[in-house]
Design a protein around this motif. Structure first.
Motif, PDB file in Angstrom:
ATOM      1  N   THR A  56       0.785  -1.246  -0.067  1.00  0.00           N
ATOM      2  CA  THR A  56       0.057   0.155  -0.118  1.00  0.00           C
ATOM      3  C   THR A  56       0.857   1.382  -0.004  1.00  0.00           C
ATOM      4  O   THR A  56       0.323   2.364  -0.529  1.00  0.00           O
ATOM      5  N   TYR A  57       2.063   1.225   0.539  1.00  0.00           N
ATOM      6  CA  TYR A  57       2.803   2.488   0.480  1.00  0.00           C
ATOM      7  C   TYR A  57       3.998   2.278  -0.537  1.00  0.00           C
ATOM      8  O   TYR A  57       5.181   2.990  -0.129  1.00  0.00           O
ATOM      9  N   TRP A  58       3.807   1.637  -1.544  1.00  0.00           N
ATOM     10  CA  TRP A  58       4.889   1.485  -2.340  1.00  0.00           C
ATOM     11  C   TRP A  58       5.262   2.794  -3.031  1.00  0.00           C
ATOM     12  O   TRP A  58       4.397   3.886  -3.191  1.00  0.00           O
ATOM     13  N   SER A  59       6.501   2.999  -3.666  1.00  0.00           N
ATOM     14  CA  SER A  59       7.037   4.249  -4.280  1.00  0.00           C
ATOM     15  C   SER A  59       7.631   4.146  -5.622  1.00  0.00           C
ATOM     16  O   SER A  59       8.681   4.724  -5.726  1.00  0.00           O
ATOM     17  N   PRO A  60       6.718   3.485  -6.776  1.00  0.00           N
ATOM     18  CA  PRO A  60       7.450   3.580  -7.907  1.00  0.00           C
ATOM     19  C   PRO A  60       7.576   4.919  -8.450  1.00  0.00           C
ATOM     20  O   PRO A  60       6.835   5.711  -8.274  1.00  0.00           O
ATOM     21  N   THR A  61       8.667   5.025  -9.171  1.00  0.00           N
ATOM     22  CA  THR A  61       8.949   6.411 -10.061  1.00  0.00           C
ATOM     23  C   THR A  61       8.074   6.421 -11.174  1.00  0.00           C
ATOM     24  O   THR A  61       7.630   4.920 -11.555  1.00  0.00           O
ATOM     25  N   ILE A  62       8.099   7.291 -12.126  1.00  0.00           N
ATOM     26  CA  ILE A  62       7.600   7.053 -13.374  1.00  0.00           C
ATOM     27  C   ILE A  62       8.069   6.180 -14.335  1.00  0.00           C
ATOM     28  O   ILE A  62       7.374   5.579 -15.121  1.00  0.00           O
ATOM     29  N   GLY A  63       9.436   6.242 -14.327  1.00  0.00           N
ATOM     30  CA  GLY A  63      10.102   5.111 -15.072  1.00  0.00           C
ATOM     31  C   GLY A  63       9.988   3.722 -14.656  1.00  0.00           C
ATOM     32  O   GLY A  63       9.655   2.842 -15.304  1.00  0.00           O
ATOM     33  N   ASP A  64       9.694   3.382 -13.165  1.00  0.00           N
ATOM     34  CA  ASP A  64       9.269   2.086 -12.976  1.00  0.00           C
ATOM     35  C   ASP A  64       8.067   1.816 -13.318  1.00  0.00           C
ATOM     36  O   ASP A  64       7.878   0.578 -13.819  1.00  0.00           O
ATOM     37  N   SER A  65       6.886   2.652 -13.291  1.00  0.00           N
ATOM     38  CA  SER A  65       5.415   2.528 -13.459  1.00  0.00           C
ATOM     39  C   SER A  65       5.501   2.273 -15.054  1.00  0.00           C
ATOM     40  O   SER A  65       4.727   1.288 -15.560  1.00  0.00           O
ATOM     41  N   GLU A  66       6.186   2.935 -15.855  1.00  0.00           N
ATOM     42  CA  GLU A  66       6.191   2.705 -17.639  1.00  0.00           C
ATOM     43  C   GLU A  66       6.762   1.271 -17.586  1.00  0.00           C
ATOM     44  O   GLU A  66       6.390   0.847 -18.565  1.00  0.00           O
ATOM     45  N   ALA A  67       7.837   0.890 -16.913  1.00  0.00           N
ATOM     46  CA  ALA A  67       8.449  -0.370 -17.152  1.00  0.00           C
ATOM     47  C   ALA A  67       7.259  -1.312 -16.998  1.00  0.00           C
ATOM     48  O   ALA A  67       7.245  -2.669 -17.458  1.00  0.00           O
ATOM     49  N   LEU A  68       6.556  -1.235 -15.907  1.00  0.00           N
ATOM     50  CA  LEU A  68       5.648  -2.275 -15.386  1.00  0.00           C
ATOM     51  C   LEU A  68       4.376  -2.368 -16.509  1.00  0.00           C
ATOM     52  O   LEU A  68       3.900  -3.228 -16.807  1.00  0.00           O
ATOM     53  N   PHE A  69       3.985  -1.143 -17.005  1.00  0.00           N
ATOM     54  CA  PHE A  69       2.898  -1.136 -17.927  1.00  0.00           C
ATOM     55  C   PHE A  69       3.288  -1.650 -19.231  1.00  0.00           C
ATOM     56  O   PHE A  69       2.647  -2.188 -19.756  1.00  0.00           O
ATOM     57  N   ALA A  70       4.564  -1.458 -19.634  1.00  0.00           N
ATOM     58  CA  ALA A  70       5.077  -2.107 -20.710  1.00  0.00           C
ATOM     59  C   ALA A  70       5.034  -3.495 -20.869  1.00  0.00           C
ATOM     60  O   ALA A  70       4.660  -4.239 -21.621  1.00  0.00           O
ATOM     61  N   THR A  71       5.452  -3.929 -19.483  1.00  0.00           N
ATOM     62  CA  THR A  71       5.515  -5.631 -19.472  1.00  0.00           C
ATOM     63  C   THR A  71       4.110  -6.080 -19.512  1.00  0.00           C
ATOM     64  O   THR A  71       3.607  -7.032 -20.029  1.00  0.00           O
ATOM     65  N   ALA A  72       3.290  -5.387 -18.806  1.00  0.00           N
ATOM     66  CA  ALA A  72       1.715  -5.911 -18.441  1.00  0.00           C
ATOM     67  C   ALA A  72       1.136  -5.957 -19.859  1.00  0.00           C
ATOM     68  O   ALA A  72       0.296  -6.889 -20.471  1.00  0.00           O
ATOM     69  N   ARG A  73       1.348  -4.839 -20.681  1.00  0.00           N
ATOM     70  CA  ARG A  73       0.889  -4.510 -21.963  1.00  0.00           C
ATOM     71  C   ARG A  73       1.204  -5.722 -23.052  1.00  0.00           C
ATOM     72  O   ARG A  73       0.347  -6.185 -23.543  1.00  0.00           O
ATOM     73  N   LEU A  74       2.545  -5.949 -22.946  1.00  0.00           N
ATOM     74  CA  LEU A  74       3.195  -7.123 -23.669  1.00  0.00           C
ATOM     75  C   LEU A  74       2.582  -8.431 -23.489  1.00  0.00           C
ATOM     76  O   LEU A  74       2.116  -9.144 -24.139  1.00  0.00           O
ATOM     77  N   LEU A  75       2.229  -8.592 -22.164  1.00  0.00           N
ATOM     78  CA  LEU A  75       1.698 -10.034 -21.866  1.00  0.00           C
ATOM     79  C   LEU A  75       0.316 -10.008 -22.367  1.00  0.00           C
ATOM     80  O   LEU A  75      -0.276 -11.023 -22.724  1.00  0.00           O
ATOM     81  N   LEU A  76      -0.388  -9.134 -22.139  1.00  0.00           N
ATOM     82  CA  LEU A  76      -1.974  -8.914 -22.557  1.00  0.00           C
ATOM     83  C   LEU A  76      -1.982  -9.119 -24.040  1.00  0.00           C
ATOM     84  O   LEU A  76      -2.827  -9.815 -24.643  1.00  0.00           O
ATOM     85  N   GLU A  77      -1.135  -8.214 -24.846  1.00  0.00           N
ATOM     86  CA  GLU A  77      -1.236  -8.257 -26.297  1.00  0.00           C
ATOM     87  C   GLU A  77      -0.866  -9.766 -26.868  1.00  0.00           C
ATOM     88  O   GLU A  77      -1.190 -10.119 -27.862  1.00  0.00           O
ATOM     89  N   SER A  78       0.138 -10.270 -26.259  1.00  0.00           N
ATOM     90  CA  SER A  78       0.686 -11.422 -26.797  1.00  0.00           C
ATOM     91  C   SER A  78      -0.228 -12.642 -26.559  1.00  0.00           C
ATOM     92  O   SER A  78      -0.128 -13.638 -26.976  1.00  0.00           O
ATOM     93  N   GLY A  79      -1.204 -12.592 -25.596  1.00  0.00           N
ATOM     94  CA  GLY A  79      -2.089 -13.747 -25.160  1.00  0.00           C
ATOM     95  C   GLY A  79      -1.702 -14.488 -23.978  1.00  0.00           C
ATOM     96  O   GLY A  79      -2.257 -15.503 -23.667  1.00  0.00           O
TER      97      GLY A  79
END
Length: 892
Positions: A560-583
């Motif tokens: 609940t008190y995590w502190s990702p930077t914008i760079g961290d968040s973009e890396a997470l979003f890119a990975t999640a998007r890749l997993l979802l788009e790849s199936g």
């Protein structure tokens, strides 16, 4: 003789052992070794050496996730810095990898192990001849994913999908020591699929011609590529927590009746541009877009290669529809209450433990208003769920045993979130901050009519089959499980990395040794792990392999008190998007998860996961003394609220006026946000401060309503005269109260019932009093609320009732009877025409009295003279009265 030979042999063995120990530092090879803890040096030098002589800061690892379209080379860049107090010479560097992770716990244990196993290691490369204290040097190294066409080009030997631990190892020779590992940085490399490779292509066998050769990998293609495992996509649900440690100062009443106080101005810095909460909200703009009136500032760090496409700040990432569908904003209502209060103006307390201490002006009102407006816009475009209020611990709620406090922690949050953000949040699911519950905590959820929860898989054990969706039934409670090691990887992100309290000792990574880049790479791999670790349909079942408790669920719950930077968040979003788009993963909205939890059938029992609390059990730092104090404070607050009334000229309701005190008690039992005894020590200190502050405010409230003591002696005008009193109310709301009176025998004081005392005003009261005696008595009077809370100090009145009691009553009756008898006797004589004997001794009136008798007497005298006087009397002489005695007096 034999004994002397034995002594000589023992001495020689000891000498040889010492010589070997002395030669070890000089003969240590360039292989990876544990850092030295002692060295030999000049006389007088310090023998202690630092645990690490140098530090590795990872800038990037490319690719961050390996796919068929990735380059077949892993490249790592970063910087090595000498953090010791001595020079290091002959620095060399290499890349190492371990075996693929077999279970989710390995996401942390592989990084926490002091002596990790190395499956493949590349050759050492020269870095620099010497590195002085405080100096640093950049590096960039590359290594093929698999071995080259010839043996002269070694690679990492990765031939199948999985998540692999990777270490950057730096060796060197510190002054006064030998060659040793002086720095190391570990991270994880997720391999979703593999690019084409000539060596693997040789092992390919056409499925129509026969089975794959012995070296063939599942999913191997004719060009040597390895496809992603899409046979069992992970059901991805990503929660995005927005929460902060409690910041409202305790003991402050609500309803805008008192100035808002904060314990510090830390939250203002977090809400401003570049702050933790600002970064978390700004990152969401890459998924849902930014408000039209705003543009989100540029990212504080350069995005990874996968997210480096040109785009305007604040616009949503392309192809984010599935990602937005799988995400849900998890908001702590305490944060919303605090930010809204800040936006209206606030002060910072100089002593948070004292509700009446001095303050200084806060600096974040404008930032709070802007952040809250942006959050409202964002929340209106995505799923929202409420977290428990102030991360209150469920076990502590069970120990306190107040149903109203439990409802405030678990039921009210959704209403608070909806009212402040203007949304309709997801209902029916509670997400404990700790990630674990026990039987007592489950009872609190059921008592609050919460039918489902989300907990870490380590806090329960299936009693039957394992559910592929990770959903189980614990009695009447349904539970969605998630992997705590993934939560720990997310908690390690950003500039303030943490280790969640749920993390057992074997999984606690020394985050001080890891840089932002290495922790980001590990979090990316942890996010991808549930989708990559799926069993393949074309792979024979491994009888030794146990399916994870979570099954194919990718329910991702950051701390609940995590502190990702914008760079961290973009890396997470890119990975999640890749997993979802790849199936490899499929989006699963939280609303669907909650709806399907009702159908959970597999049973499980609760267990105490390792690493919870200072003694290894679920619960906060709540002591028995604190439990009793919180219980008293909560009960007193409810009783006070029941006695208050709403006033037409005050916007606050009794509930809004008193609820902050109960919310302070919820803040006092918040769950620990990280592991360690120091965390529990701090929580206990804050807990004691909040409990004392609330008790102080409740006591101050009781002293704010009191009876004004008239002092001296009170004398009543008669036996039924009222006693006059005045009561004063300094509270912001009217209060209903009763007078409790203790009077001695012989004094009766009427009961006025419920009296209403106006807010910040005084009321006069008349007590109907009846006394049976005329002596002074003492009357004790106290003031209580209608709910039984004592108010102010009792007073004692010295009252003189001015009454004579029964003797006076009898005397009055006797006098009345005598008066009636005497009057009757006179009337009796008059009716009979007899002179009253009582008039016999009445003296004859003199001339003056006759003159004063008026015209009536003179007229009667002239009438008598006109009629003629009796014989022997002349007209000028008064007629003889036979009743008159010789001395001229009346005979009666």
């Amino acid at each position: 003789m034999a004994e002397s030979r034995l002594r000589v042999a023992t001495a020689l063995a000891a000498v040889l052992g010492v010589l070997v120990l002395l030669m070890l530092p000089a003969t240590a090879g360039p292989a990876s070794a544990a850092p030295e803890t002692t060295t030999s040096g000049p006389a007088g030098s310090d023998a202690e050496a630092p645990s690490r002589f140098a530090r590795i800061d990872i800038d990037s690892m490319t690719p961050s996730i390996v796919t068929t379209t990735s380059r077949p080379v892993v490249s790592v860049s970063g910087r090595v810095e000498n953090i010791g107090d001595r020079s290091i010479s002959n620095l060399t560097i290499r890349l190492e990898r371990g075996d693929p992770i077999a279970s989710a716990s390995g996401l942390r244990t592989e990084l926490a192990d002091d002596d990790p196993a190395v499956a493949v290691a590349g050759p050492f490369e020269e870095l620099t001849d010497s590195l002085e204290p405080g100096e640093s040097i950049q590096f960039q190294m590359s290594m093929p994913l698999s071995d080259g066409p010839d043996a002269t080009v070694p690679g990492l030997g990765i031939s199948r999908t999985g998540v692999y631990p990777v270490q950057v190892n730096v060796n060197g020779k510190p002054d006064y020591g030998g060659i040793a590992q002086v720095a190391g940085s570990r991270m994880l490399l997720p391999v979703l699929s593999l690019p084409p490779d000539e060596n693997r292509a040789r092992d390919y066998v056409d499925p129509t011609a026969g089975e794959a050769g012995p070296g063939g990998a599942p999913g191997l293609g004719p060009d040597g590529s390895v496809s992603a495992n899409l046979s069992s996509p992970a059901r991805m649900t990503l929660l995005w927590p927005l929460a902060a440690p409690p910041q409202l100062a305790p003991g402050v009443l609500g309803g805008n009746t008192e100035p808002v106080r904060l314990v510090s101005d830390d939250l203002a810095r977090s809400l401003k541009a570049g702050g933790r909460l600002s970064e978390l909200l700004t990152a969401l703009q890459r998924v849902v877009g930014a408000p039209p009136s705003e543009t989100v500032g540029p990212a504080s760090e350069a995005p990874s290669a996968e997210t480096s496409a040109e785009r305007s700040p604040g616009t949503a990432l392309p192809g984010s529809e599935k990602l937005a569908e799988s995400m849900c904003l998890a908001v702590d209502p305490d944060l919303l209450v605090t930010v809204r209060a800040m936006s209206l103006g606030y002060e910072v307390s100089d002593n948070p433990a004292d509700p009446t201490s001095s303050t200084r002006p806060g600096t974040g009102a404008e930032a709070a208003a802007r952040w809250l407006d942006t959050l409202r816009w964002t929340a209106g475009r995505m799923c929202v769920v409420a977290l428990p209020f102030a991360q209150a611990d469920l076990t502590s709620l069970a120990r306190i045993g107040n149903p109203g406090l439990g409802a405030a922690a678990l039921q009210t949050p959704s209403d608070v979130v909806d009212a402040i953000l203007g949304v309709k949040s997801v209902r029916g699911l509670s997400i404990p901050a700790l990630g674990a519950i026990d039987a007592a905590g489950a009872g609190v959820l059921e008592q609050a009519r919460v039918q489902a929860t989300a907990v870490a898989s380590s806090s329960l054990t299936p009693t039957g089959r394992r559910d592929q969706s990770g959903r189980y039934r614990i009695g009447g409670l349904a539970a969605q499980t998630y992997e705590a090691p993934i939560t720990a990887a997310f908690a390690a992100l950003g500039t303030v990395p943490r280790t969640p309290a749920l993390t057992p000792p074997s999984q606690r990574v020394d985050l001080a040794d890891e840089s932002i880049g290495s922790r980001r790479q590990t979090a990316v791999a942890a996010l991808a792990y549930p989708a990559i670790s799926a069993p393949r349909a074309d792979q024979p079942d491994d009888t030794d392999r146990r399916e994870p408790i979570v099954g194919r669920s990718a329910f991702l719950m950051p701390s609940t008190y995590w502190s990702p930077t914008i760079g961290d968040s973009e890396a997470l979003f890119a990975t999640a998007r890749l997993l979802l788009e790849s199936g490899a993963a499929t989006p699963t909205p939280l609303t669907a998860v909650v709806g399907e939890l009702d159908a959970a059938r597999e049973s499980a029992r609760l267990t105490d996961p390792p690493g919870i609390g200072p003694v290894g059990r679920v619960g906060s730092a709540l002591t028995s003394e604190a439990t009793d104090a919180i219980r008293r404070n909560v009960e007193d607050s409810w009783q006070f609220e029941g006695a208050l009334m709403r006033a037409a000229d005050v916007a606050a309701t009794p509930a809004r006026y008193m609820s902050p005190l109960r919310e302070d008690q919820l803040r006092a039992i918040r769950s620990p946000d990280s592991a360690g005894s120091a965390v529990y020590t701090q929580l206990r200190r804050q807990q004691e401060e909040r409990i004392r502050a609330v008790a102080s405010t409740l006591h101050r409230m009781t002293r704010s309503v009191n009876i004004l003591d008239p002092g001296g002696r009170y004398t009543l005008a008669s036996e039924r005269s009222p006693v006059l009193l005045a009561v004063r109310n300094d509270l912001a709301l009217p209060v209903r109260a009763r007078l409790g009176i203790s009077a001695p025998e012989g004094v009766e004081i009427g009961d006025l019932g419920v009296i209403e005392i106006p807010a910040r005003g005084t009321r006069q009261i008349q007590l109907p009093t009846r006394g049976d005696s005329s002596e002074a008595v003492t009357i004790d009077i106290r003031l209580d609320t209608v709910t039984g809370v004592p108010l102010g100090d009792p007073i004692s009145l010295q009252v003189h009732t001015n009454a004579y009691g029964k003797p006076l009553f009898y005397i009055t009756i006797a006098a009345g009877v005598a008066l009636i008898l005497l009057t009757a006797r006179r009337l009796w004589h008059r009716f009979r025409g007899q002179p009253d004997p009582a008039d016999a001794d009445r003296p004859e009136p003199d001339e003056l009295e006759r003159m004063l008798a008026g015209s009536g007497y003179q007229e009667r005298r002239r009438t008598l003279q006109g009629e003629g006087a009796p014989p022997g009397e002349d007209a000028g002489t008064e007629p003889h009265d036979p009743r008159r005695s010789e001395d001229g007096g009346s005979s009666t």
